[in-house]
Design an enzyme around this catalytic site. Structure first.
Site, PDB file in Angstrom:
ATOM      1  N   ILE A 206       0.828  -1.150  -0.040  1.00 28.10           N
ATOM      2  CA  ILE A 206       0.074   0.228   0.154  1.00 28.10           C
ATOM      3  C   ILE A 206       0.909   1.263  -0.028  1.00 28.10           C
ATOM      4  CG2 ILE A 206      -1.680   1.203   1.235  1.00 28.10           C
ATOM      5  CD1 ILE A 206      -2.829  -1.470   0.743  1.00 28.10           C
TER       6      ILE A 206
ATOM      7  N   SER B  51       0.987   6.973   2.502  1.00 25.93           N
ATOM      8  CA  SER B  51       1.715   7.693   3.413  1.00 25.93           C
ATOM      9  C   SER B  51       2.953   8.059   2.538  1.00 25.93           C
ATOM     10  CB  SER B  51       2.094   6.972   4.735  1.00 25.93           C
ATOM     11  OG  SER B  51       1.119   6.441   5.284  1.00 25.93           O
TER      12      SER B  51
ATOM     13  N   SER C 251       4.962  -0.653   3.647  1.00 27.81           N
ATOM     14  CA  SER C 251       5.254  -2.171   4.176  1.00 27.81           C
ATOM     15  C   SER C 251       5.386  -3.270   3.080  1.00 27.81           C
ATOM     16  CB  SER C 251       4.252  -2.489   5.316  1.00 27.81           C
ATOM     17  OG  SER C 251       4.443  -1.353   6.325  1.00 27.81           O
TER      18      SER C 251
ATOM     19  N   GLU D 140      -8.921  -3.065   5.340  1.00 27.85           N
ATOM     20  CA  GLU D 140      -7.824  -3.226   5.990  1.00 27.85           C
ATOM     21  C   GLU D 140      -7.975  -3.133   7.529  1.00 27.85           C
ATOM     22  OE1 GLU D 140      -4.490  -0.619   4.660  1.00 27.85           O
ATOM     23  OE2 GLU D 140      -3.499  -1.007   6.672  1.00 27.85           O
TER      24      GLU D 140
ATOM     25  N   ASN E  51      -5.529   5.632  15.929  1.00 31.50           N
ATOM     26  CA  ASN E  51      -6.760   5.661  16.592  1.00 31.50           C
ATOM     27  C   ASN E  51      -7.464   6.649  16.778  1.00 31.50           C
ATOM     28  OD1 ASN E  51      -6.412   2.707  16.159  1.00 31.50           O
ATOM     29  ND2 ASN E  51      -6.127   2.197  18.295  1.00 31.50           N
ATOM     30  N   GLU E  52      -6.604   7.716  17.196  1.00 32.70           N
ATOM     31  CA  GLU E  52      -7.162   9.192  17.201  1.00 32.70           C
ATOM     32  C   GLU E  52      -8.388   9.415  16.197  1.00 32.70           C
ATOM     33  OE1 GLU E  52      -4.168   8.530  17.588  1.00 32.70           O
ATOM     34  OE2 GLU E  52      -3.181   9.427  19.435  1.00 32.70           O
TER      35      GLU E  52
END
Ligand code: FAD
Length: 395
Positions: free
Chosen positions: A126, A129, A161, A244, A376-377
């Site tokens: 993927i 980023s 990754s 995902e 998670n934020e």
């Protein structure tokens, strides 16, 4: 309300468990351990192709795409079992990008790439980023510029990754720098890592897991490397991320680790007599893990069911990801306490116990999914806005 699998689904799980007991030879297990749960080695590749040949990778995919025509629930059972067996399954390829290609890909992608995914012969990383774009992904700078009958891609991605052994990067590129809103000028491309303009360099993380910086230097791709519509990439990014997020919290490995630690506590004799499992605090730790795993199972199965209905909600996928990722950290802490000091010793130390040192490693890697697939934020923001209808956070 009765929540249970059909007899056929239970039988499928049983069949899969036996299948993986046979597939996971000691050599394959050793290779997977060495690769820090990432895969990529020769035995790992061979096993993936075997799963493809035996029709497992696409068990829940439609027959016309080369699958077995069962539902996302059977697909989820398969992924749960393969991961429980300790095989680092490339779920980003098969469970998140693959379905996007099946739904939004063009004829060539469906004809050439999708069958290879189901055959275990194609791996995809993927590429979202960048050094300056993480949470604020819409600000990404990698460009794809129209040139004759193709596109020329330039830029850098960060944290790509698995790219070092993948065949393609599912790459988000800016195709309209003038778009009224940044996310409306992004398109998706399938970029082959075999292109001479593609390169990558490793980034080693605390958990010994490798990720990569990847570089795109004047890579020329044909028009049909684009997935979906021009400047329509954002929709594909968000739906890929929903899938995902669900895959990231598959509880197969945790459930297996729980069983191992229960056996450990049942067998370990205490100096004053009795077994470790007789201790109240040990029972408490194990009960917390068991209850949490059962809750996570329900959350995940509900999502798998929602997919069979074509109705995977963004807020639900985010909720599964937040709960699962934070729970995993708690699990390895609770199970590590039961094991004791041995769970602090790395597998690379002479005499390290395989079960205990696996906890040590999992504890170090568990935090990755609290931000991988979106922090998670931000997931909490999504849950509050899309799930609880609260006002959106200002950005
Ligand atoms: C091991 C690893 C593997 C990864 N694999 C991949 C991969 O395969 N492909 C890929 O594309 N990416 C990958 N990533 C990147 C990952 O998705 C990003 O790290 C993540 O999206 C966060 O981006 P960032 O690191 O730039 O942090 P930032 O966006 O800079 O965030 C830093 C902190 O600020 C908080 N924050 C930022 N903005 C807000 C806001 N508006 N409101 C509240 N809080 C906010 C975040 O929640 C976070 O806590 C990986 C990262 C790691 C470390």
């Amino acid at each position: 309300m009765k929540v249970e699998f059909t007899a056929a689904q239970d039988a499928l799980r049983k069949e899969l468990r036996t299948y993986f007991e046979n597939l996971m030879t000691p050599d394959l297990k050793a290779e997977c351990d060495e690769a820090m749960g990432e895969g990529g080695g020769p035995l790992w590749r061979e096993a993936l192709k075997k799963m493809g040949k035996d029709g497992w990778i696409g068990v829940g995919w439609p027959k016309e795409l080369g699958g077995r025509g069962m539902s996302p629930i059977e697909q989820f059972i398969f992924v749960e079992e393969v991961m429980r067996a300790g095989y680092p399954f490339p779920f980003l390829t098969t469970e998140s990008v693959g379905p996007q290609l099946a739904e939004h890909g063009n004829e060539r992608q469906k004809r050439e790439i999708v069958p290879k995914i189901l055959a275990g012969e194609c791996l995809i990383a993927i590429g979202y980023s960048e050094p300056g774009a993480g949470t604020d992904l819409a600000s990404l700078k990698t460009t794809a510029v129209k040139d004759g009958d193709g596109w020329v891609i330039n830029g850098q991605k960060m944290w790509t990754s698995l790219a070092h052994f993948c065949d393609y990067v599912w790459l988000a590129c800016r195709t309209d720098p003038e778009a009224a809103k940044p996310h409306k000028g992004i398109s998706m491309f399938m970029v082959p890592t075999s292109d001479p303009g593609w390169s990558c360099s490793p980034v080693h993380t605390l958990g010994e897991v490798r990720t990569n910086a990847t570089f795109y230097d004047n890579i020329r791709v044909a028009d049909d490397a684009m997935v979906g519509e021009l400047n329509g990439g954002w929709k594909l990014v968000t739906s890929q991320l929903n899938r995902e997020r669900l895959s990231l919290v598959n509880f197969g490995p945790t459930a297996e680790m729980f069983n191992n630690v229960v056996r450990w506590a049942q067998n370990l004799e205490l100096p004053d007599g009795g077994k470790l499992i007789d201790e109240a605090w040990v029972q408490m730790n194990l009960a917390k893990v068991r209850a949490g795993v059962e809750a996570l199972k329900l959350v995940c199965y509900k999502q798998a069911w929602a997919m069979t209905e074509g109705n995977l909600e963004m807020a639900d996928a985010s909720a599964a990801k937040v709960y699962g990722s934070e729970f995993f950290i708690e699990v390895y802490r609770l199970l590590g306490e039961v094991i004791g000091e041995a769970s602090l010793i790395s597998r690379r130390t002479e005499g390290a116990n395989p079960i205990a040192s696996r906890i040590e490693r999992l504890y170090r890697t568990a935090s990755i999914i609290t931000f991988g697939g979106g922090t998670n934020e931000i997931q909490r923001d999504i849950i509050s806005a899309a799930g609880l209808w609260m006002p959106r956070a200002s950005r």
